[in-house]
Design an enzyme around this catalytic site. Sequence first.
Site, short mmCIF file in Angstrom:
data_model
loop_
_atom_site.label_atom_id
_atom_site.label_comp_id
_atom_site.label_asym_id
_atom_site.label_seq_id
_atom_site.Cartn_x
_atom_site.Cartn_y
_atom_site.Cartn_z
N LYS A 1 0.84 -1.20 0.00
CA LYS A 1 0.00 0.00 0.00
C LYS A 1 0.87 1.25 0.00
O LYS A 1 1.54 1.56 0.98
CB LYS A 1 -0.92 0.06 1.23
CG LYS A 1 -1.95 1.19 1.03
CD LYS A 1 -2.51 1.76 2.30
CE LYS A 1 -1.79 2.92 2.89
NZ LYS A 1 -1.84 4.20 2.17
N GLY B 1 6.99 4.86 8.23
CA GLY B 1 6.14 6.03 8.40
C GLY B 1 6.35 6.65 9.77
O GLY B 1 7.43 6.53 10.36
N SER B 2 5.30 7.26 10.28
CA SER B 2 5.45 8.02 11.53
C SER B 2 5.52 7.09 12.74
O SER B 2 4.98 5.97 12.73
CB SER B 2 4.26 8.97 11.68
OG SER B 2 3.08 8.22 11.76
N THR B 3 6.15 7.58 13.79
CA THR B 3 6.25 6.81 15.02
C THR B 3 4.86 6.56 15.59
O THR B 3 4.58 5.48 16.12
CB THR B 3 7.15 7.57 16.02
OG1 THR B 3 8.46 7.62 15.44
CG2 THR B 3 7.23 6.86 17.36
N GLY C 1 3.33 3.77 13.75
CA GLY C 1 4.14 2.58 14.06
C GLY C 1 3.73 1.98 15.40
O GLY C 1 3.60 0.76 15.54
N GLU D 1 10.00 0.99 10.45
CA GLU D 1 11.04 1.99 10.19
C GLU D 1 10.36 3.34 10.38
O GLU D 1 9.55 3.75 9.55
CB GLU D 1 11.58 1.79 8.77
CG GLU D 1 12.97 2.33 8.60
CD GLU D 1 12.95 3.78 8.19
OE1 GLU D 1 12.98 4.64 9.10
OE2 GLU D 1 12.88 4.04 6.99
N CYS E 1 13.62 10.49 6.88
CA CYS E 1 13.60 10.03 8.27
C CYS E 1 14.99 10.12 8.91
O CYS E 1 15.11 10.35 10.10
CB CYS E 1 13.07 8.61 8.35
SG CYS E 1 13.81 7.51 7.16
N GLU F 1 10.32 15.43 15.29
CA GLU F 1 10.67 15.32 13.88
C GLU F 1 9.86 16.34 13.07
O GLU F 1 8.64 16.29 13.07
CB GLU F 1 10.35 13.90 13.39
CG GLU F 1 10.81 13.66 11.98
CD GLU F 1 10.53 12.22 11.51
OE1 GLU F 1 9.42 11.74 11.70
OE2 GLU F 1 11.46 11.63 10.93
P1 NDP Z 1 1.91 8.11 8.37
O1 NDP Z 1 2.69 7.28 9.32
O2 NDP Z 1 0.49 8.40 8.69
O3 NDP Z 1 1.91 7.42 6.92
C1 NDP Z 1 2.77 6.38 6.49
C2 NDP Z 1 1.97 5.30 5.76
O4 NDP Z 1 1.09 4.64 6.68
C3 NDP Z 1 1.05 5.84 4.67
O5 NDP Z 1 0.96 4.90 3.64
C4 NDP Z 1 -0.26 5.98 5.41
O6 NDP Z 1 -1.37 6.06 4.56
C5 NDP Z 1 -0.27 4.72 6.24
N1 NDP Z 1 -1.12 4.76 7.42
C6 NDP Z 1 -1.66 5.84 8.06
N2 NDP Z 1 -2.38 5.46 9.14
C7 NDP Z 1 -2.29 4.11 9.19
C8 NDP Z 1 -2.81 3.11 10.09
N3 NDP Z 1 -3.53 3.43 11.15
N4 NDP Z 1 -2.51 1.81 9.86
C9 NDP Z 1 -1.75 1.46 8.80
N5 NDP Z 1 -1.24 2.36 7.92
C10 NDP Z 1 -1.49 3.66 8.10
O7 NDP Z 1 2.69 9.43 8.12
P2 NDP Z 1 2.11 10.84 7.61
O8 NDP Z 1 2.01 10.72 6.15
O9 NDP Z 1 0.87 11.22 8.32
O10 NDP Z 1 3.24 11.83 8.10
C11 NDP Z 1 3.21 12.32 9.42
C12 NDP Z 1 4.58 12.48 9.99
O11 NDP Z 1 5.19 11.20 10.02
C13 NDP Z 1 5.51 13.34 9.18
O12 NDP Z 1 5.40 14.66 9.51
C14 NDP Z 1 6.85 12.77 9.55
O13 NDP Z 1 7.30 13.37 10.72
C15 NDP Z 1 6.57 11.31 9.81
N6 NDP Z 1 6.93 10.44 8.68
C16 NDP Z 1 8.04 9.71 8.81
C17 NDP Z 1 8.45 8.91 7.78
C18 NDP Z 1 9.69 8.10 7.88
O14 NDP Z 1 10.21 7.65 6.86
N7 NDP Z 1 10.19 7.88 9.06
C19 NDP Z 1 7.72 8.83 6.51
C20 NDP Z 1 6.50 9.62 6.50
C21 NDP Z 1 6.15 10.39 7.56
P3 NDP Z 1 -1.82 7.52 4.02
O15 NDP Z 1 -0.71 8.11 3.28
O16 NDP Z 1 -2.93 7.20 3.15
O17 NDP Z 1 -2.22 8.28 5.24
#
Ligand code: NDP
Length: 505
Positions: free
Chosen positions: A208, A260-262, A265, A282, A316, A413
């Site tokens: 996804k 994605g975000s902590t 996670g 991660e 990240c 972050e």
């Molecule tokens: P998210 O963690 O929400 O998104 C990462 C992925 O997870 C996306 O594909 C998202 O879908 C999906 N997702 C969102 N909610 C859920 C859930 N409950 N269960 C499973 N999957 C889910 O990050 P954001 O895009 O909201 O970014 C927010 C903050 O996160 C940023 O400001 C940054 O600080 C951090 N971030 C860190 C990253 C890293 O590589 N460490 C990468 C991205 C963000 P969708 O996009 O449709 O919401």
Amino acid sequence: MPEGPGEGTAGSSAKRTTKKANSHDFVEGDCYAPAPENTDHVSLKRSYDLFIGGKWVRAPKKFETINPATEEVIAEVGEAGPKMVNRAVGAARDAYEKTWSKMPGRERGKYLYRLARLIQERSREFAVVETMDGGKPIRESRDIDLPLVAAHFFYYAGWADKLEYAFPGRKARPLGVAGQIIPWNFPLLMAAWKLAPALAAGNTVVLKPAETTPLTALLLAELIEEADFPPGVVNVITGAGRTGQNLVQHEGIDKVAFTGSTAVGKLIQKTLAGTGKRFTLELGGKAANIIFDDAPINQAVEGIVNGIFFNQGHVCCAGSRLFVQEGLVDTVLRKLKRRMESLVLGDPLDKNTDIGAINSPEQLTRIQGLVDSGREQGAKCWQSSQKIPGKGNWFKPTIFTDCAQSHRIVQEEVFGPVLAVQSFRTPEEALEKANNTPYGLSGGVWTDKGSKIFKITSQLRAGVLWANTFNKFDPSSPFGGYKESGMGREGGLHGLGAYVQLSGR
Ligand code: NDP
């Protein structure tokens, strides 16, 4: 393809001119001669379906994906609800049981090599789409993301028939179906990091992509079709966070890989607790980039710029906290500000651009909120003087000085082009400050002395460390964090290990 007249990077070969705005109608005034990447070779559909079981399946609902630099709608994509998630997991299970896990490793490897070569052939087109959909400069998607994507598939293709050598004396069996959720900062690269080791080890996948950057994953699905992968080995379902949640909760998956975000996670970890499913997370980071007074200063300044302004700071492992040894602070800040003034902000498709668009209005709001908090909490803000284009999401390269350890801009972050600068006197003080964060993903150290590099890097609590460089990646090198930066490693043998069960010794 012929290169534009101003080809080159900021501060290098490109000549300064006083030419007016380029054809995309970005900022007027003193800028490099426009060198827009050609987009004629890109053919995108207006509407994309979900890639399930080797077929394009129509989703009942669709949503638009928007170019963050122009605010134009690029295409619409399907929104996978629970039924489609279920169908994708079912297709992946079928493919796992009937074909992929039974196929000899050397045959799986052939598919991966084929995919890697197809990516190389289409890399110009993929780079343009990555830049249009996500806002990152074409120079980065063309020279960093795409070559690394192909390199990951080549690297893991090589392991597919050598699992017995990867884990000597142990039998490595695939886990089953992997649910993989990726973010918007490196959309195609994160897809490659997830898909390549999973497939090499014999797993099948439901991927996804992020809501704001679904297009390159869908183009990759087209290549997977072209490479003639057995149906269901890779399924790509687009959608929002809810789609990801449905995937994580699905009983038919054996492993979750998330970047994605902590905050998300932690939610995933709670959902999976007690289910027996394997997972790798991660998550975020707040890397310390430490400059000692014996460092090569000009190189270090380039490293600081690369550390925090690469991909608009949507990284990240970005070097978002800078620690400079006290005697060097004024010199580093002077050189850094001068270098920041030379960064070209604007049209991400222009080959001179250093700072592209912020990925989404939501992320722009988040960055602005944290920058406001920095000012309110008493840190001193300095921004470079580039003009912001009239349309789209943009944020100027920003640094904060007079920061305290407790400031939100030091602890949280930002995921944007914002650097918090602090000073230190002794290596011990640098280490104490650097480790004083909930994160532990990456870090950098700049010094002339090898012994100091070893001392500092052995005590920095971070999973990835660079010495006299920053943001260097290689498929053979594991990547991952400690503490709130997540668990598990991607890349290299460690990354392969995350997709197998080992038995016997
Ligand atoms: P998210 O963690 O929400 O998104 C990462 C992925 O997870 C996306 O594909 C998202 O879908 C999906 N997702 C969102 N909610 C859920 C859930 N409950 N269960 C499973 N999957 C889910 O990050 P954001 O895009 O909201 O970014 C927010 C903050 O996160 C940023 O400001 C940054 O600080 C951090 N971030 C860190 C990253 C890293 O590589 N460490 C990468 C991205 C963000 P969708 O996009 O449709 O919401």
